[in-house]
Design a protein around this motif. Sequence first.
Motif, mmCIF file in Angstrom:
data_model
loop_
_atom_site.group_PDB
_atom_site.id
_atom_site.type_symbol
_atom_site.label_atom_id
_atom_site.label_comp_id
_atom_site.label_asym_id
_atom_site.label_seq_id
_atom_site.Cartn_x
_atom_site.Cartn_y
_atom_site.Cartn_z
ATOM 1 N N ARG A 42 13.912 62.956 6.956
ATOM 2 C CA ARG A 42 12.565 62.619 6.472
ATOM 3 C C ARG A 42 11.565 63.738 6.743
ATOM 4 O O ARG A 42 10.794 64.132 5.859
ATOM 5 C CB ARG A 42 12.068 61.327 7.115
ATOM 6 N N SER A 102 7.211 59.777 1.735
ATOM 7 C CA SER A 102 5.791 59.686 2.085
ATOM 8 C C SER A 102 5.376 58.308 2.595
ATOM 9 O O SER A 102 4.342 58.178 3.240
ATOM 10 C CB SER A 102 4.928 60.053 0.874
ATOM 11 N N ARG A 103 6.208 57.281 2.343
ATOM 12 C CA ARG A 103 5.850 55.911 2.740
ATOM 13 C C ARG A 103 6.627 55.475 3.967
ATOM 14 O O ARG A 103 7.531 54.652 3.900
ATOM 15 C CB ARG A 103 6.106 54.962 1.569
ATOM 16 N N GLU A 104 6.244 56.008 5.104
ATOM 17 C CA GLU A 104 6.916 55.636 6.351
ATOM 18 C C GLU A 104 6.542 54.229 6.800
ATOM 19 O O GLU A 104 7.175 53.664 7.695
ATOM 20 C CB GLU A 104 6.558 56.639 7.455
ATOM 21 N N ASP A 105 5.503 53.647 6.179
ATOM 22 C CA ASP A 105 5.031 52.330 6.575
ATOM 23 C C ASP A 105 5.858 51.201 5.968
ATOM 24 O O ASP A 105 5.682 50.034 6.337
ATOM 25 C CB ASP A 105 3.565 52.154 6.157
ATOM 26 N N VAL A 106 6.760 51.530 5.048
ATOM 27 C CA VAL A 106 7.568 50.481 4.401
ATOM 28 C C VAL A 106 8.613 49.966 5.393
ATOM 29 O O VAL A 106 9.421 50.742 5.902
ATOM 30 C CB VAL A 106 8.278 51.026 3.148
ATOM 31 N N PRO A 107 8.604 48.666 5.703
ATOM 32 C CA PRO A 107 9.594 48.102 6.635
ATOM 33 C C PRO A 107 11.013 48.295 6.134
ATOM 34 O O PRO A 107 11.246 48.359 4.917
ATOM 35 C CB PRO A 107 9.223 46.613 6.687
ATOM 36 N N ASP A 108 11.965 48.358 7.052
ATOM 37 C CA ASP A 108 13.354 48.613 6.675
ATOM 38 C C ASP A 108 13.882 47.552 5.717
ATOM 39 O O ASP A 108 14.593 47.866 4.765
ATOM 40 C CB ASP A 108 14.229 48.664 7.937
ATOM 41 N N ASN A 112 9.738 65.940 3.859
ATOM 42 C CA ASN A 112 8.279 66.001 3.783
ATOM 43 C C ASN A 112 7.812 67.454 3.710
ATOM 44 O O ASN A 112 6.928 67.809 2.925
ATOM 45 C CB ASN A 112 7.660 65.304 4.995
ATOM 46 N N GLU A 158 12.218 45.749 3.501
ATOM 47 C CA GLU A 158 11.660 45.963 2.166
ATOM 48 C C GLU A 158 12.271 47.201 1.511
ATOM 49 O O GLU A 158 12.507 47.233 0.298
ATOM 50 C CB GLU A 158 10.143 46.132 2.251
#
Length: 202
Positions: free
Chosen positions: A103, A172-178, A107, A180
Amino acid sequence: MNNSKVKDNLIAVSREAFLKSGFKGVSMRDISRLTGMALGNIYYYFPSKDALYKEVLRPLTQRLEKVMAEHNNDVNLTLVVFEKTPDEYPFIWHFTEIVAEFRSELNLLFFHSQGSSLENYPNCLVERAEIMGKEYLKRMKEKFPHINSDISPFLMRIISSIQITIMRELVSREDVPDGEFRQFVREYSLFNASGWRALLRV
């Protein structure tokens, strides 16, 4: 410290510097200061900052190219691939594994390579994916003459671009839960397979 360890340390320190500041934000003098090596010694191992940058990202670029090269293996030249469950699509999951493992490097590659020879690497990936897709269709048509292979070149380009865009979004979307994240991969796999079944008329 032998030459191999010196080089490995140089790459490791440079990696951290590039991850923090991007290609443009790091100079060879910065690398010299951070490693305690004289500039001349650094240039002994790498003739330029660009060469050092490419070496830092080599594990990632080699992995990407390996996965793409394997897509058109004989084992994937089958209609069964369009009947698999989402968890059985290795190509999709290989890319998600790359995102999980690299990741930070992705990035760096996608968003902070301006000024380097890898600046246009994402576009090169799109072109590689497009060529790979066209070759896959050609080989599938040879093996299964009844399928439809008359697919718009522009659609092939768009599909290839979407694949790389998905990788950029995942990075870029590290906030997405595993949970999801995995749901998305399964849903996209179904969406992708259904679309290709309709296009190929299988």
